[in-house]
Design a protein around this motif. Structure first.
Motif, PDB file in Angstrom:
ATOM      1  N   UNK A 558       0.823  -1.217   0.000  1.00 32.46           N
ATOM      2  CA  UNK A 558       0.000   0.000   0.000  1.00 32.46           C
ATOM      3  C   UNK A 558       0.856   1.265   0.000  1.00 32.46           C
ATOM      4  N   UNK A 559       2.175   1.122  -0.015  1.00 32.32           N
ATOM      5  CA  UNK A 559       3.071   2.267   0.152  1.00 32.32           C
ATOM      6  C   UNK A 559       3.296   3.030  -1.150  1.00 32.32           C
ATOM      7  N   UNK A 560       4.011   4.127  -1.040  1.00 35.76           N
ATOM      8  CA  UNK A 560       4.380   4.903  -2.231  1.00 35.76           C
ATOM      9  C   UNK A 560       5.465   4.203  -3.044  1.00 35.76           C
ATOM     10  N   UNK A 561       6.210   3.313  -2.411  1.00 39.05           N
ATOM     11  CA  UNK A 561       7.286   2.585  -3.092  1.00 39.05           C
ATOM     12  C   UNK A 561       7.158   1.089  -2.783  1.00 39.05           C
ATOM     13  N   UNK A 562       6.184   0.425  -3.376  1.00 41.25           N
ATOM     14  CA  UNK A 562       5.902  -0.976  -3.048  1.00 41.25           C
ATOM     15  C   UNK A 562       7.035  -1.939  -3.372  1.00 41.25           C
ATOM     16  N   UNK A 563       7.978  -1.533  -4.206  1.00 40.10           N
ATOM     17  CA  UNK A 563       9.079  -2.438  -4.548  1.00 40.10           C
ATOM     18  C   UNK A 563      10.164  -2.493  -3.474  1.00 40.10           C
ATOM     19  N   UNK A 564      10.039  -1.682  -2.440  1.00 41.43           N
ATOM     20  CA  UNK A 564      11.049  -1.647  -1.383  1.00 41.43           C
ATOM     21  C   UNK A 564      11.288  -3.027  -0.772  1.00 41.43           C
ATOM     22  N   UNK A 565      10.231  -3.809  -0.606  1.00 46.49           N
ATOM     23  CA  UNK A 565      10.384  -5.095   0.079  1.00 46.49           C
ATOM     24  C   UNK A 565      10.985  -6.171  -0.828  1.00 46.49           C
ATOM     25  N   UNK A 566      11.254  -5.824  -2.072  1.00 41.77           N
ATOM     26  CA  UNK A 566      11.787  -6.808  -3.008  1.00 41.77           C
ATOM     27  C   UNK A 566      13.290  -6.693  -3.227  1.00 41.77           C
ATOM     28  N   UNK A 567      13.923  -5.702  -2.606  1.00 42.00           N
ATOM     29  CA  UNK A 567      15.364  -5.520  -2.782  1.00 42.00           C
ATOM     30  C   UNK A 567      16.071  -5.590  -1.435  1.00 42.00           C
ATOM     31  N   UNK A 568      17.319  -6.009  -1.464  1.00 43.84           N
ATOM     32  CA  UNK A 568      18.110  -6.070  -0.230  1.00 43.84           C
ATOM     33  C   UNK A 568      18.230  -4.686   0.399  1.00 43.84           C
ATOM     34  N   UNK A 569      18.480  -3.658  -0.429  1.00 43.57           N
ATOM     35  CA  UNK A 569      18.652  -2.308   0.087  1.00 43.57           C
ATOM     36  C   UNK A 569      17.355  -1.785   0.697  1.00 43.57           C
ATOM     37  N   UNK A 570      16.235  -2.072   0.016  1.00 48.66           N
ATOM     38  CA  UNK A 570      14.948  -1.636   0.540  1.00 48.66           C
ATOM     39  C   UNK A 570      14.621  -2.296   1.862  1.00 48.66           C
ATOM     40  N   UNK A 571      14.839  -3.613   1.928  1.00 51.31           N
ATOM     41  CA  UNK A 571      14.557  -4.328   3.168  1.00 51.31           C
ATOM     42  C   UNK A 571      15.518  -3.915   4.275  1.00 51.31           C
ATOM     43  N   UNK A 572      16.747  -3.583   3.902  1.00 52.09           N
ATOM     44  CA  UNK A 572      17.691  -3.105   4.919  1.00 52.09           C
ATOM     45  C   UNK A 572      17.133  -1.861   5.605  1.00 52.09           C
ATOM     46  N   UNK A 573      16.635  -0.919   4.801  1.00 48.51           N
ATOM     47  CA  UNK A 573      16.066   0.304   5.355  1.00 48.51           C
ATOM     48  C   UNK A 573      14.854   0.008   6.230  1.00 48.51           C
ATOM     49  N   UNK A 574      14.005  -0.909   5.772  1.00 43.90           N
ATOM     50  CA  UNK A 574      12.798  -1.267   6.524  1.00 43.90           C
ATOM     51  C   UNK A 574      13.167  -1.924   7.849  1.00 43.90           C
ATOM     52  N   UNK A 575      14.097  -2.857   7.816  1.00 41.88           N
ATOM     53  CA  UNK A 575      14.499  -3.573   9.033  1.00 41.88           C
ATOM     54  C   UNK A 575      15.155  -2.619  10.024  1.00 41.88           C
ATOM     55  N   UNK A 576      15.966  -1.701   9.530  1.00 43.16           N
ATOM     56  CA  UNK A 576      16.621  -0.764  10.440  1.00 43.16           C
ATOM     57  C   UNK A 576      15.613   0.158  11.109  1.00 43.16           C
ATOM     58  N   UNK A 577      14.618   0.614  10.365  1.00 48.95           N
ATOM     59  CA  UNK A 577      13.605   1.468  10.993  1.00 48.95           C
ATOM     60  C   UNK A 577      12.776   0.666  11.991  1.00 48.95           C
ATOM     61  N   UNK A 578      12.434  -0.563  11.631  1.00 46.48           N
ATOM     62  CA  UNK A 578      11.693  -1.426  12.557  1.00 46.48           C
ATOM     63  C   UNK A 578      12.490  -1.631  13.843  1.00 46.48           C
ATOM     64  N   UNK A 579      13.797  -1.822  13.705  1.00 46.85           N
ATOM     65  CA  UNK A 579      14.663  -2.008  14.864  1.00 46.85           C
ATOM     66  C   UNK A 579      14.705  -0.753  15.718  1.00 46.85           C
ATOM     67  N   UNK A 580      14.833   0.400  15.078  1.00 43.05           N
ATOM     68  CA  UNK A 580      14.874   1.655  15.823  1.00 43.05           C
ATOM     69  C   UNK A 580      13.589   1.916  16.589  1.00 43.05           C
TER      70      UNK A 580
END
Length: 661
Positions: A558-580
Motif C-alpha cells: 500500500x506504500x508509495x514505493x511498493x518495490x522496497x520489500x523486493x530488494x536487499x537495500x529496501x529491506x535493509x532500510x525497513x528492518x533498520x527502521x523497525x529495529x529503531x
C-alpha cells in the motif's frame, strides 16, 4: 618493580588492587590467601556475584552510554549538571553526544583497572581456583564456571563495542612477569570476536543450564538460551559494516604492525550470524521465551495492544518471558537520580496534589526524530503512507472521531496536532504527545474515583507545561514538548511512583537482550546474506504482529514505493527502521547506528516545539514546523565510532590509541 606494578594496574591485570572483600590480600603465611577464598562454596557464590556486579551499571541510565549518547533523548543543562558538587548523579554521559568525549578523562571509561579489565581479572581467578573448591560437586563447579565464561565473553563484547580491537586476557599475568610480558598488544578485531564466541561455545558445551534448570539464585546470570542469544548478537555485530571490511581503518595496526581491521568484506559473516540467530531463537522458543502479548483486561483492542507493549520492557522479579538476559541495578538504597523514571516522569505543577512529586524531574525528553520515526496505523513510515497527510502533519489540528478505536488514547472533541493522529500502537504506548492521554495511575473504577488518565497539556502554564517564561538551564524543563512512556508502569501514580515501583518487583531488572531483538537481527542477517525471502519477512512479522500493525508485505504493497520489500537495500532500510522503533529508548540505537556506520545521524540538531508557547499557535511555532531545541550534537567520523583510551593508559601500556584520538 614499581614500574611493573604500575603497568599491571593500567592494564587491569594486576593481582594487587581489589574492591572485593575476599581478595584483599594479607601478608604471606597469614590465614587468608586467594586460593583459600575459593575453598568453600559460600565464598565462591559471593565471588560469582561480585564478578557479575561489574555489568550491573548497565541497568542505570546514568551509567549506560547506549542510552545517554544517542539522539533519541535530549536533556537540558539542568539534567547534565544535576547534583554536581553534592556527590549526586548527573546525566553527564549526554555530553558524549555533544562531542565532548576526550582522552584525558574519557566518559564511560571502561578500559581501566577498576572497571571491565578488573572484572576480567576476577573472572580469571574464579576460573582458576573454583576447580579446587572442596564442598561443591563437579557438575556444580562446571555450571558456575560456564556462567562465568559467558560473562567474560559479555565483558569482552562490551569492550569491543566501545573500543574496537582490545587486549585479550586468557589468564592473568603474574606480578613477577617481565615488563615486556606486561605490555600486551591489542588484538585484530576478528580475533577478538573469535575469542568471544569461543568462550560462549565452551560454556555451552560444558552443559550450561537452560532457564528452567537454572537455580533461582542464579537467574541474573547467563543460561543456555541467553548464551546463545549473546552469540547471535555478537556475530551480527561482527558481520556489520563497522567491523566487516571497514576501509576507514586500513592503516590501523597494533604496535607489532599487525592489521587490526580486515579490509576484505566477508559475506559469510552474515551467514554465521543468521545461523546463530536461528539457533538462539529455536532454543528460546522451545524453552518458554515468547513475546509479551495477549492482554485482555482493557476496553479496546488498541488499549490491550498498548498494555502488551508496555509490559515488554518490564521485568518484575525476572518474570518477563521476553527478556532473555537482564541486569539489575546495584543500587539497593533507591537513589532516585539513577532511575530512569526520575528523569522521564512529567514535572507536574506542585499544586497538583494527586500527581506532583519533587522526585519526578521530567527533563529527559524524546527527540522529534524519534516521534516521527514511528509508523502510521498502516504500519508504514509517515512519508510512505499515501492515506496519511504527510504534508499537513505540522500545519493543523483535527478532532479524532473514531472513539471506538481511540477511546482513552485520544480525547473526543479536542483538536490534536495531525502528527499525533492515526499512528501505530507503539507510538501511543511509548510517547506522550500534547492533547493525547497518558495513564499515570490506577484506572478510574467509578464516578468518585480519581481519574489518572491524564490529558497531556503541554503549553506554558498548563499541567504538563513549563511554568517559566523562557528556556532556562537551572530548572527541570522538557525541551521538546514530548514525554517517554516506555519502561513506565501506567498503573502507578506519579506522586508515589518510587514506592510503587519497588513494590512491583524490588527494582526491575533491565533487559539487555529481548526476544524481539533476536527476531529483528535474524531478519537483518538473512537479508544481508541472501536478500529478501520468507525467512526475512517471517521474523519481522512476529514483531509487527505484536505491535498491532499489518505484516510487512501487506503494508508495503500500500506504500508509495511498493518495490522496497523486493530488494536487499529496501529491506535493509525497513528492518533498520523497525529495529529503531521496537528497541527505542532501551540503549540499543546508539550502538546500532555505529555498527551500521550511520554515526553521522548523531550530528543532527534536535528538534521539538516551542515549550514556552501559551497557546496552540505559539506552541506549534505558528504552524511552521518544529524548531531546533538543541544544536550541540557532534559526531566526527571515523574518530567517534570508538571511544578513546585514556592517555595515561596509553603511555604506560604502550598499546595503540584509537584513530583520531
Amino acid at each position: 618493580m614499581k614500574k611493573k606494578n604500575i603497568l599491571l594496574l593500567a592494564l587491569g591485570l594486576t593481582l594487587l588492587a581489589s574492591c572485593n572483600k575476599f581478595l584483599d590480600l594479607v601478608p604471606e603465611k597469614d590465614i587468608t590467601t586467594i586460593p583459600s577464598v575459593y575453598e568453600v562454596r559460600k565464598n565462591v557464590e559471593e565471588q560469582e556475584a561480585d564478578c557479575y556486579s561489574y555489568i550491573s551499571g548497565l541497568a542505570d541510565p546514568t551509567a549506560n552510554i547506549g542510552m545517554m549518547a544517542s539522539d533519541e533523548w535530549i536533556g537540558n543543562e539542568y539534567s547534565r549538571n544535576y547534583g554536581q558538587g553534592m556527590g549526586q548523579t548527573t546525566l553527564s554521559l549526554m555530553n558524549v553526544a555533544d562531542g565532548s568525549q576526550n582522552v584525558q578523562t574519557p566518559y564511560d571509561n571502561k578500559w581501566t583497572q577498576v572497571s571491565y579489565y578488573n572484572a576480567i581479572r576476577y573472572i580469571n581467578l574464579f576460573l582458576k581456583y573454583v576447580p579446587s573448591t572442596y564442598d561443591m560437586t563437579d557438575s556444580e563447579k562446571k555450571e558456575w564456571m560456564a556462567e562465568i565464561k559467558v560473562l567474560k565473553a559479555f565483558v569482552y563484547f562490551q569492550l569491543v563495542k566501545r573500543y574496537g580491537p582490545i587486549i585479550l586476557v586468557p589468564e592473568n599475568i603474574e606480578a613477577n612477569a617481565t615488563l615486556e610480558d606486561m605490555k600486551q598488544p591489542r588484538q585484530p578485531i576478528d580475533k577478538c570476536f573469535d575469542a568471544i564466541v569461543s568462550l560462549i561455545d565452551e560454556a555451552i558445551s560444558d552443559g550450561l543450564a537452560s532457564k528452567a534448570q537454572q537455580e533461582t539464585s542464579h537467574q541474573a546470570y547467563f543460561n543456555h538460551e541467553s548464551a546463545l542469544a549473546l552469540k547471535a548478537v555478537v556475530l551480527t555485530y561482527a558481520a556489520s559494516p563497522l567491523f566487516n571490511g571497514n576501509s576507514d581503518y586500513a592503516d590501523f595496526k597494533n604496535k607489532n604492525g599487525e592489521q587490526l581491521f580486515p579490509q576484505q568484506y566477508d559475506a559469510e559473516k552474515w551467514h554465521k550470524a543468521a545461523v546463530a540467530c536461528d539457533e538462539a531463537i529455536k532454543a528460546c522458543e522451545q524453552n518458554g521465551y515468547m513475546l509479551v502479548s495477549g492482554s485482555s483486561s482493557k476496553s479496546t483492542k488498541l488499549l490491550n495492544t498498548m498494555m502488551d507493549l508496555e509490559e515488554r520492557t518490564q521485568n518484575p522479579s525476572y518474570t518477563n518471558e521476553e527478556a532473555i538476559f537482564s541486569v539489575k541495578s546495584p543500587n539497593t538504597t533507591m537513589y532516585y537520580a539513577e532511575k530512569l523514571f526520575t528523569w522521564i516522569l512529567p514535572y507536574m505543577q506542585s499544586s497538583d496534589y494527586y500527581n506532583y512529586s519533587s522526585q519526578n524531574l521530567g527533563c529527559l525528553a524524546p527527540s522529534m526524530k524519534m516521534v516521527e520515526m514511528y509508523y502510521t496505523d498502516k504500519g508504514l513510515p509517515i512519508d510512505e503512507d499515501p492515506s496519511w497527510d504527510y504534508a499537513s502533519r505540522y500545519t493543523g489540528m483535527s478532532e479524532e472521531s473514531d472513539q471506538t478505536t481511540y477511546d482513552k488514547v485520544i480525547p473526543a472533541g479536542t483538536p490534536v496536532l495531525n502528527l499525533h493522529l492515526r499512528r501505530e500502537p507503539r507510538f501511543y504506548a511509548d510517547i506522550a504527545a500534547d492533547r493525547t492521554y497518558f495513564q499515570r495511575g490506577p484506572e478510574k473504577k467509578n464516578a468518585w474515583s480519581q481519574d489518572y488518565n491524564l490529558l497531556v497539556k503541554a503549553y506554558k502554564g498548563e499541567s504538563f507545561g513549563t511554568a517559566a517564561s523562557s528556556i532556562r538551564e537551572d530548572i527541570p524543563q522538557n525541551l521538546t514538548g514530548y514525554w517517554v512512556k516506555k519502561t513506565l508502569y501506567s498503573d502507578i501514580a506519579g506522586k508515589s511512583y518510587a514506592s510503587g515501583y519497588v513494590s512491583k518487583g524490588s527494582d526491575d531488572p533491565f533487559a539487555l537482550i529481548r526476544l524481539s531483538e533476536l527476531y529483528l537481527m535474524d531478519a537483518e542477517a538473512w537479508n544481508e546474506y541472501e536478500g529478501p525471502s520468507e525467512k526475512v519477512y517471517t521474523q519481522l512479522n512476529k514483531v509487527r504482529e505484536r505491535a498491532g500493525i499489518p505484516d510487512v508485505q501487506t503494508s508495503w504493497r500500500m506504500s508509495k514505493h511498493p518495490n522496497m520489500i523486493q530488494t536487499k537495500e529496501g529491506m535493509r532500510s525497513i528492518i533498520q527502521q523497525e529495529t529503531n522503533i521496537e528497541l527505542s529508548f532501551e540503549g540499543q540505537r546508539y550502538f546500532n547506528l555505529l555498527r551500521w556506520k550511520k554515526g553521522d545521524e548523531l550530528s543532527q540538531p534536535v528538534y521539538g516545539w516551542n515549550i514556552v508557547g501559551e497557546d496552540a499557535a505559539s506552541f506549534y511555532n505558528n504552524w511552521h514546523g518544529p524548531i531546533i531545541v538543541w544544536n550541540k550534537h557532534k559526531f566526527i567520523s571515523p574518530r567517534d565510532y570508538f571511544h578513546p583510551i585514556r592517555t595515561e593508559e596509553i603511555q604506560i601500556s604502550g598499546c595503540k590509541q584509537n584513530p583520531g584520538w
